[in-house]
Design a protein around this motif. Structure first.
Motif, short mmCIF file in Angstrom:
data_model
loop_
_atom_site.label_atom_id
_atom_site.label_comp_id
_atom_site.label_asym_id
_atom_site.label_seq_id
_atom_site.Cartn_x
_atom_site.Cartn_y
_atom_site.Cartn_z
N LEU A 1 0.83 -1.21 0.00
CA LEU A 1 0.00 0.00 0.00
C LEU A 1 0.86 1.26 0.00
CD1 LEU A 1 -2.75 -0.96 2.61
CD2 LEU A 1 -3.03 -0.80 0.14
N PHE A 2 2.08 1.16 0.54
CA PHE A 2 2.93 2.32 0.68
C PHE A 2 3.91 2.49 -0.47
CE2 PHE A 2 2.12 0.97 5.21
CZ PHE A 2 1.16 1.94 5.44
N SER A 3 3.80 1.64 -1.47
CA SER A 3 4.73 1.71 -2.60
C SER A 3 4.63 3.06 -3.31
CB SER A 3 4.44 0.58 -3.60
OG SER A 3 5.28 0.67 -4.72
N GLY A 4 5.76 3.77 -3.40
CA GLY A 4 5.80 5.05 -4.08
C GLY A 4 5.28 6.22 -3.28
N PRO B 1 5.59 9.11 -0.50
CA PRO B 1 6.71 9.81 0.15
C PRO B 1 6.68 9.67 1.66
CG PRO B 1 5.05 11.38 -0.61
CD PRO B 1 4.66 10.04 -1.18
N CYS B 2 7.86 9.81 2.29
CA CYS B 2 7.96 9.58 3.73
C CYS B 2 7.25 10.67 4.53
CB CYS B 2 9.43 9.49 4.15
SG CYS B 2 10.38 11.00 3.87
N GLU B 3 6.94 11.81 3.91
CA GLU B 3 6.23 12.86 4.65
C GLU B 3 4.77 12.50 4.89
OE1 GLU B 3 7.90 13.36 1.87
OE2 GLU B 3 9.64 14.55 2.43
N SER B 4 4.32 11.42 4.26
CA SER B 4 2.92 11.02 4.40
C SER B 4 2.67 10.44 5.79
CB SER B 4 2.57 9.99 3.34
OG SER B 4 2.88 10.46 2.05
N THR B 5 1.40 10.31 6.14
CA THR B 5 1.03 9.75 7.44
C THR B 5 -0.04 8.69 7.25
OG1 THR B 5 -0.63 11.49 7.78
CG2 THR B 5 1.55 11.86 8.71
N VAL B 6 -0.12 7.78 8.22
CA VAL B 6 -1.16 6.77 8.21
C VAL B 6 -1.91 6.85 9.54
CG1 VAL B 6 0.44 5.00 9.05
CG2 VAL B 6 -1.70 4.31 7.99
N GLU B 7 -3.22 6.77 9.45
CA GLU B 7 -4.05 6.80 10.65
C GLU B 7 -4.88 5.53 10.68
OE1 GLU B 7 -7.92 9.25 11.30
OE2 GLU B 7 -6.28 10.48 12.08
N PHE B 8 -4.79 4.78 11.79
CA PHE B 8 -5.61 3.60 11.96
C PHE B 8 -6.89 4.01 12.69
CE2 PHE B 8 -1.24 1.89 11.89
CZ PHE B 8 -1.37 1.02 10.82
N HIS B 9 -8.02 3.47 12.25
CA HIS B 9 -9.29 3.80 12.91
C HIS B 9 -10.29 2.68 12.65
CE1 HIS B 9 -11.61 4.87 9.22
NE2 HIS B 9 -10.38 5.07 8.74
N ASN B 10 -11.41 2.72 13.36
CA ASN B 10 -12.42 1.67 13.21
C ASN B 10 -13.67 2.17 12.50
OD1 ASN B 10 -13.67 3.23 15.19
ND2 ASN B 10 -14.32 1.47 16.41
N ASN B 11 -13.62 3.43 11.99
CA ASN B 11 -14.75 4.03 11.27
C ASN B 11 -15.97 4.24 12.16
OD1 ASN B 11 -15.56 5.23 8.85
ND2 ASN B 11 -16.68 3.42 8.17
N HIS B 12 -15.76 4.16 13.48
CA HIS B 12 -16.86 4.37 14.42
C HIS B 12 -16.38 5.22 15.59
CE1 HIS B 12 -19.51 1.58 12.34
NE2 HIS B 12 -18.53 0.68 12.35
N GLY B 13 -15.46 6.14 15.34
CA GLY B 13 -15.04 7.07 16.37
C GLY B 13 -13.75 6.76 17.08
N LYS B 14 -13.21 5.56 16.91
CA LYS B 14 -11.92 5.24 17.51
C LYS B 14 -10.83 5.42 16.47
CE LYS B 14 -13.37 2.01 21.14
NZ LYS B 14 -13.16 0.67 21.72
#
Length: 228
Positions: free
Chosen positions: A179-182, A184-197
């Motif tokens: 998923l992270f192929s290509g 840039p390192c300045e990007s961010t990833v956020e994990f969530h449950n789509n219900h407020g967490k």
């Protein structure tokens, strides 16, 4: 994380036994039946192993045991047999306890036998679903898990809620590093449950440390915890 020395022989197959122990809660019922409920499948497997060493190999093993894995306290990687075949797994020596005995002395010198029990993370390690280009994630009870990747300065906004992650047979959510192929390192990833967490965004440059690991994410946290 340290690796089992490649110069040393692997555990012998004879006497090699694995105990699979998912976390269960057993409750005695009034009618005599026992209710059994699965809490999670993430508990390490127990593995009984035996090593056979020459005198030189025994000395090397003991030096590695004392200095590299802190008398068995630390996790390490070693190729072991499991349901996936011979794969690299993450393990540690239970309580740091070893049992060493002198089997015999032949023309080449002493032959030592070392027995111990290992905690082995289920399925972890390259080639077994928890390694290579995958990360296994434990979000501590979230009912669903999504990975939302935000790329700054992109021409288009990412689509919410991002990529929905699926559980594997061991009960962990699986994140493919493809998923992270290509990205840039300045990007961010956020994990969530789509219900407020959700977590606070995690910088992707840390993702180089993720492949082949089991990580834990918590609500409102900005860093991941390495389980192995």
């Amino acid at each position: 994380m340290n690796d089992y020395p490649s110069s040393l022989p692997p555990p012998q197959q004879r006497g090699y036994s694995c105990k699979i122990r998912p976390n269960m809660i057993r409750t005695q019922m009034a009618d005599g039946h026992v209710r059994q409920r699965l809490v999670n499948t993430g508990a390490p497997h127990e593995l009984a192993v035996t090593f056979m060493f020459t005198q030189t190999q025994y000395q090397e093993f003991m030096a590695w045991y004392r200095n590299d894995i802190s008398f068995g306290q630390d996790w390490f990687r070693m190729k072991l047999l499991n349901e996936y075949g011979g794969t690299e797994s993450v393990c540690r020596i239970q309580n740091g306890e070893l049992s060493a005995s002198l089997n015999c002395v032949n023309g080449e010198g002493p032959l030592w036998s070392v027995q111990c029990r290992l905690d082995m993370e289920p399925g972890s390690g390259s080639g077994s679903g928890g390694g290579g280009d995958e990360v296994w994630i434990d979000p501590e009870g979230w009912d669903e898990l999504y990975a939302f990747i935000y790329v700054p300065y992109a021409d288009t906004e990412p689509s919410w809620p991002g990529v929905k992650l699926e559980k594997n047979s061991q009960g962990y959510y699986v994140l493919s590093m493809e998923l992270f192929s290509g990205i840039p390192c300045e990007s961010t990833v956020e994990f969530h449950n789509n219900h407020g967490k959700y977590t606070y965004s995690i910088y992707l440059f840390e993702a180089n440390d993720w492949p082949g690991r089991i990580i834990r994410v918590r609500e409102y946290e900005s860093e991941v915890e390495y389980v192995t």
